[in-house]
Design a protein around this motif. Structure first.
Motif, PDB file in Angstrom:
ATOM      1  N   ARG A 110      -4.728  -8.993   3.848  1.00 32.57           N
ATOM      2  CA  ARG A 110      -3.827  -8.301   4.771  1.00 32.57           C
ATOM      3  C   ARG A 110      -2.379  -8.422   4.271  1.00 32.57           C
ATOM      4  O   ARG A 110      -1.847  -9.522   4.136  1.00 32.57           O
ATOM      5  N   GLY A 111      -1.763  -7.313   3.985  1.00 28.93           N
ATOM      6  CA  GLY A 111      -0.389  -7.301   3.498  1.00 28.93           C
ATOM      7  C   GLY A 111      -0.257  -7.413   1.995  1.00 28.93           C
ATOM      8  O   GLY A 111       0.847  -7.292   1.452  1.00 28.93           O
ATOM      9  N   TYR A 112      -1.384  -7.643   1.296  1.00 27.72           N
ATOM     10  CA  TYR A 112      -1.376  -7.778  -0.162  1.00 27.72           C
ATOM     11  C   TYR A 112      -2.376  -6.775  -0.743  1.00 27.72           C
ATOM     12  O   TYR A 112      -3.564  -6.851  -0.463  1.00 27.72           O
ATOM     13  N   PRO A 113      -1.912  -5.841  -1.560  1.00 23.43           N
ATOM     14  CA  PRO A 113      -2.777  -4.733  -1.997  1.00 23.43           C
ATOM     15  C   PRO A 113      -4.022  -5.160  -2.757  1.00 23.43           C
ATOM     16  O   PRO A 113      -4.002  -6.107  -3.529  1.00 23.43           O
ATOM     17  N   ASN A 114      -5.085  -4.419  -2.511  1.00 22.81           N
ATOM     18  CA  ASN A 114      -6.310  -4.513  -3.288  1.00 22.81           C
ATOM     19  C   ASN A 114      -6.071  -3.801  -4.612  1.00 22.81           C
ATOM     20  O   ASN A 114      -5.706  -2.624  -4.633  1.00 22.81           O
ATOM     21  N   LEU A 115      -6.265  -4.490  -5.725  1.00 23.45           N
ATOM     22  CA  LEU A 115      -6.011  -3.909  -7.036  1.00 23.45           C
ATOM     23  C   LEU A 115      -7.279  -3.380  -7.696  1.00 23.45           C
ATOM     24  O   LEU A 115      -7.251  -2.966  -8.854  1.00 23.45           O
TER      25      LEU A 115
ATOM     26  N   ASP B 131      -6.801   8.294   3.949  1.00 21.35           N
ATOM     27  CA  ASP B 131      -7.924   7.817   3.131  1.00 21.35           C
ATOM     28  C   ASP B 131      -8.626   6.587   3.703  1.00 21.35           C
ATOM     29  O   ASP B 131      -9.497   6.016   3.059  1.00 21.35           O
ATOM     30  N   ALA B 132      -8.233   6.177   4.899  1.00 20.40           N
ATOM     31  CA  ALA B 132      -8.863   5.025   5.571  1.00 20.40           C
ATOM     32  C   ALA B 132      -8.687   3.720   4.801  1.00 20.40           C
ATOM     33  O   ALA B 132      -9.471   2.787   4.967  1.00 20.40           O
ATOM     34  N   ILE B 133      -7.683   3.652   3.943  1.00 21.16           N
ATOM     35  CA  ILE B 133      -7.349   2.414   3.241  1.00 21.16           C
ATOM     36  C   ILE B 133      -6.024   1.915   3.806  1.00 21.16           C
ATOM     37  O   ILE B 133      -5.020   2.618   3.744  1.00 21.16           O
ATOM     38  N   TRP B 134      -6.037   0.709   4.346  1.00 21.55           N
ATOM     39  CA  TRP B 134      -4.863   0.208   5.059  1.00 21.55           C
ATOM     40  C   TRP B 134      -4.416  -1.124   4.487  1.00 21.55           C
ATOM     41  O   TRP B 134      -5.235  -2.015   4.252  1.00 21.55           O
TER      42      TRP B 134
END
Length: 246
Positions: free
Chosen positions: A90-95, A196-199
């Motif tokens: 949460r708050g840190y992007p998925n790479l 895109d449903a990516i949060w």
């Protein structure tokens, strides 16, 4: 035992232990090993630092070295926020996915790592800022409810279907400049794709209300003053090949 205590560090003092007449030190041994490794890799690091970003992955030897060393850099400096597997939090992007705020090609990743995001130490840091629509009095609670339901409708089911239509009008007037008329975002501004449903912080109703009301302001440090150019390129290539690189 007596000879050992004389020859090697043994007796604790106020600030340090006795050095011993042999001058042996684990720290010195580690420093020497690091220096030897750096000397051994100097040539390929120089090659990595000067290679064209777009094509440096085409050289199998260079690519293999970069991915290996970049993985070590990532686990040392990046995993604390992005996770050991780079899946984020949460708050840190998925790479690992192909959803990028600022672009996912190797050059864009290199720039983001080099200069960071919204930090005060690098004048070239990537920068964007979402207004706190509620706290600044730009939207009232009813309007926030409406625009949040419109945003939810872009990728799923809104909580209140009747709020979608007026929310669409509010979105066009207040949000489309950054997020686009259809909510697909704008990488030039670092504005997220909302369809895109990516949060990054969560896409449920309460979280989106908080986001519109108070805004978000995540910060990534600049690494150009802590990592060498070769290390930055290595970790950029490592991140790029994880699965979401473009």
């Amino acid at each position: 035992g007596i000879w050992y205590s004389v020859a090697y560090p043994a007796w604790p003092g106020i600030k340090d232990a006795t050095a011993g007449y042999m001058g042996w030190s684990t720290r010195a041994n580690v420093a020497e090993a690091i220096s030897e490794a750096e000397a051994a890799n100097a040539g390929i690091n120089e090659q990595l630092a000067s290679a064209e970003l777009a094509t440096m992955g085409d050289d199998p030897q260079l690519n293999g070295y970069a991915v290996s060393s970049g993985g070590a850099v990532f686990r040392t400096f990046c995993a604390q926020c992005h996770g050991s597997g780079a899946a984020g939090a949460r708050g840190y992007p998925n790479l690992l996915d192909d959803d990028w705020l600022w672009g996912g090609d190797i050059a864009a990743i290199h720039t983001t790592i080099s200069h960071g995001i919204r930090n005060e130490t690098d004048p070239d840091a990537r920068y964007s800022e979402m207004p706190a629509f509620g706290e600044l009095g730009m939207l009232d609670k009813t309007e926030i409810h409406q625009v949040v339901n419109y945003v939810m409708s872009l990728s799923g089911t809104p909580q209140d279907a009747e709020a979608v239509a007026p929310g669409a009008e509010l979105f066009a007037d207040n949000c489309s400049t950054c997020h686009g008329e259809t909510g697909l975002g704008d990488r030039e501004q670092g504005a997220p794709n909302l369809a895109d449903a990516i949060w990054l912080y969560g896409g449920d109703y309460d979280t989106l209300v908080e986001t519109v009301d108070k805004a978000r302001f995540g910060v990534m440090p600049s690494w150009s003053d802590r990592l060498s150019e070769a290390e930055i390129r290595a970790v950029a290539l490592y991140v790029h090949q994880l699965g979401g690189g473009e």
